[in-house]
Design an enzyme around this catalytic site. Structure first.
Site, mmCIF file in Angstrom:
data_model
loop_
_atom_site.group_PDB
_atom_site.id
_atom_site.type_symbol
_atom_site.label_atom_id
_atom_site.label_comp_id
_atom_site.label_asym_id
_atom_site.label_seq_id
_atom_site.Cartn_x
_atom_site.Cartn_y
_atom_site.Cartn_z
ATOM 1 N N GLY A 155 6.594 17.164 -15.584
ATOM 2 C CA GLY A 155 6.527 16.904 -14.301
ATOM 3 C C GLY A 155 6.567 15.597 -13.886
ATOM 4 O O GLY A 155 6.502 14.672 -14.906
ATOM 5 N N TYR A 170 3.979 16.019 -4.491
ATOM 6 C CA TYR A 170 3.161 16.643 -5.772
ATOM 7 C C TYR A 170 1.940 17.627 -5.450
ATOM 8 O O TYR A 170 2.304 18.689 -6.297
ATOM 9 C CB TYR A 170 2.582 15.159 -6.208
HETATM 10 N N1 CAA Z 1 -7.782 7.271 -0.592
HETATM 11 C C1 CAA Z 1 -8.164 6.776 0.436
HETATM 12 N N2 CAA Z 1 -7.390 5.492 0.679
HETATM 13 C C2 CAA Z 1 -6.442 5.127 0.090
HETATM 14 C C3 CAA Z 1 -6.107 5.736 -1.087
HETATM 15 C C4 CAA Z 1 -6.945 6.790 -1.574
HETATM 16 N N3 CAA Z 1 -6.747 7.405 -2.825
HETATM 17 N N4 CAA Z 1 -5.173 5.001 -1.910
HETATM 18 C C5 CAA Z 1 -4.838 3.794 -1.126
HETATM 19 N N5 CAA Z 1 -5.612 4.013 0.070
HETATM 20 C C6 CAA Z 1 -5.448 3.280 1.135
HETATM 21 C C7 CAA Z 1 -5.609 1.768 0.615
HETATM 22 O O1 CAA Z 1 -6.752 1.162 0.228
HETATM 23 C C8 CAA Z 1 -4.982 0.929 1.821
HETATM 24 O O2 CAA Z 1 -5.860 0.833 2.764
HETATM 25 P P1 CAA Z 1 -5.821 -0.637 3.680
HETATM 26 O O3 CAA Z 1 -4.418 -0.600 4.335
HETATM 27 O O4 CAA Z 1 -7.130 -0.223 4.688
HETATM 28 O O5 CAA Z 1 -6.206 -1.672 2.704
HETATM 29 C C9 CAA Z 1 -4.115 1.906 2.668
HETATM 30 O O6 CAA Z 1 -4.365 3.107 1.821
HETATM 31 C C10 CAA Z 1 -2.382 1.645 1.827
HETATM 32 O O7 CAA Z 1 -2.783 1.580 0.455
HETATM 33 P P2 CAA Z 1 -1.431 0.852 -0.634
HETATM 34 O O8 CAA Z 1 -1.276 -0.457 -0.105
HETATM 35 O O9 CAA Z 1 -1.904 1.242 -1.914
HETATM 36 O O10 CAA Z 1 -0.306 1.702 0.112
HETATM 37 P P3 CAA Z 1 1.119 1.825 -0.738
HETATM 38 O O11 CAA Z 1 2.138 2.610 0.259
HETATM 39 O O12 CAA Z 1 1.349 0.417 -1.258
HETATM 40 O O13 CAA Z 1 0.666 2.734 -1.916
HETATM 41 C C11 CAA Z 1 0.280 4.963 -2.944
HETATM 42 C C12 CAA Z 1 0.336 4.122 -1.699
HETATM 43 C C13 CAA Z 1 1.558 4.881 -3.702
HETATM 44 C C14 CAA Z 1 -0.242 6.228 -2.771
HETATM 45 C C15 CAA Z 1 -0.868 4.064 -3.826
HETATM 46 O O14 CAA Z 1 -2.040 3.875 -3.001
HETATM 47 C C16 CAA Z 1 -0.919 4.855 -5.219
HETATM 48 O O15 CAA Z 1 -0.255 4.991 -6.073
HETATM 49 N N6 CAA Z 1 -2.352 5.948 -5.116
HETATM 50 C C17 CAA Z 1 -2.673 6.622 -6.155
HETATM 51 C C18 CAA Z 1 -2.109 8.051 -5.859
HETATM 52 C C19 CAA Z 1 -2.509 8.976 -6.897
HETATM 53 O O16 CAA Z 1 -3.556 9.204 -7.051
HETATM 54 N N7 CAA Z 1 -1.660 9.603 -7.766
HETATM 55 C C20 CAA Z 1 -2.054 10.411 -8.935
HETATM 56 C C21 CAA Z 1 -1.225 10.053 -10.011
HETATM 57 S S1 CAA Z 1 -1.827 10.978 -11.243
HETATM 58 C C22 CAA Z 1 -1.415 12.478 -11.326
HETATM 59 O O17 CAA Z 1 -0.611 12.929 -10.499
HETATM 60 C C23 CAA Z 1 -1.807 13.396 -12.188
HETATM 61 C C24 CAA Z 1 -2.844 14.613 -11.871
HETATM 62 O O18 CAA Z 1 -2.185 15.505 -11.830
HETATM 63 C C25 CAA Z 1 -3.899 13.935 -11.422
#
Ligand code: CAA
Length: 249
Positions: free
Chosen positions: A92, A155
């Site tokens: 994945g 995803y």
């Molecule tokens: N919940 C709520 N708010 C969130 C958030 C979340 N999980 N993640 C980001 N935000 C908010 C940030 O705090 C930010 O808020 P402000 O503008 O008020 O400061 C806003 O959203 C924008 O965030 P970013 O600057 O991070 O935005 P970006 O475009 O640069 O990145 C993103 C966005 C790529 C989604 C990044 O936040 C990220 O990588 N998040 C994690 C995503 C995640 O959980 N992926 C799981 C990977 S592991 C996996 O998939 C395995 C599995 O099966 C579990």
């Protein structure tokens, strides 16, 4: 089923979760075949490292999103090694970004590798399992397919779709000795998770996990070992959560 050792195919077996699944199954006496992404330069080194640790895995380059390649590589595996008794759809990818930024390319890449792959790998193996009267299909989904996740429309859609497939195929093969299950891991300490920006991990994700830590790959592998076993014959069409209490459904 003859007395031959059971053969398991683990897609994406060289990743954090995949390696743990491969080694645990090998420790229990399974013949383990794995696949890796054709572009990956990791295979030779990984196989050598595994050999040093006493593991002799069969490995094939395979893009699981490519239907024809899955048909031909799996046919080759069955000729070279043995018919596949247990299929673990583990490969994945993520392309996390908010929906606002997501292009069709990012959408298609994730749907193809994470969901179309399940069709592609099951198609060449399930008929054989049915004919032999024994088989296990284990689809590795995600807590985020169950609850959704910020930045994962692609995803989460693919991982949720996986379980619809599981339930339907499970019904079709239930009387034939073949089980089909989904597992939904939460955040496990692999590269996929450690690639998340640390501040997001610390502020948004870890606080949501009641157990208070990331999961371990071997904990997920232990669940897969159970589902692959004879004892799990009555578990089918299930979606088993393994997420440290992050999501209870
Ligand atoms: N919940 C709520 N708010 C969130 C958030 C979340 N999980 N993640 C980001 N935000 C908010 C940030 O705090 C930010 O808020 P402000 O503008 O008020 O400061 C806003 O959203 C924008 O965030 P970013 O600057 O991070 O935005 P970006 O475009 O640069 O990145 C993103 C966005 C790529 C989604 C990044 O936040 C990220 O990588 N998040 C994690 C995503 C995640 O959980 N992926 C799981 C990977 S592991 C996996 O998939 C395995 C599995 O099966 C579990």
């Amino acid at each position: 089923m003859s007395n031959r050792k059971r053969t398991v195919l683990v897609t994406g077996g060289m990743g954090g979760l995949g390696e743990s699944i491969c080694t645990k199954l090998a420790d229990l006496g399974y013949t383990v075949v794995t696949t890796y992404s054709p572009g990956s330069s990791k295979a030779v080194g990984w196989l050598a490292e595994m050999k040093e640790r006493g593991y002799h895995f069969h490995a094939y380059a395979l893009d699981v999103g490519d239907t024809d390649a899955c048909a031909s590589v799996i046919s080759q595996i069955e000729k070279d090694v043995a018919p596949i008794d247990v299929l673990v759809n583990n490969a994945g990818i993520t392309r996390d970004m908010t929906f606002k930024k997501m292009t069709k390319v990012d959408w298609d890449a994730v749907l193809n590798t994470n969901l179309n792959s399940v069709y592609n790998t099951c198609k060449p193996v399930v008929d054989g399992m049915v004919e032999r009267g024994w088989g296990r299909v284990i689809n590795v989904s995600s807590v985020n397919g169950q609850k959704g996740a910020f930045g994962q429309t692609n995803y989460a859609a693919a991982k949720a779709g996986m379980h619809g497939f599981t339930k339907s195929l499970a019904l079709e093969v239930a009387r034939k000795g073949v089980t089909v299950n989904t597992i939904s891991p939460g955040y496990i300490g692999t590269k996929m998770v450690t690639a998340i920006p640390q501040d997001i991990l610390d502020s948004k994700i870890l606080p949501q996990i009641p157990v208070g830590r990331l999961g371990k790959p071997e904990e997920v592998a232990g669940l897969i070992v159970y589902l692959a076993s004879d004892e799990a014959a009555f578990v089918t069409g299930a979606n088993i959560a393994i997420n440290g209490g992050q999501h209870m459904s």
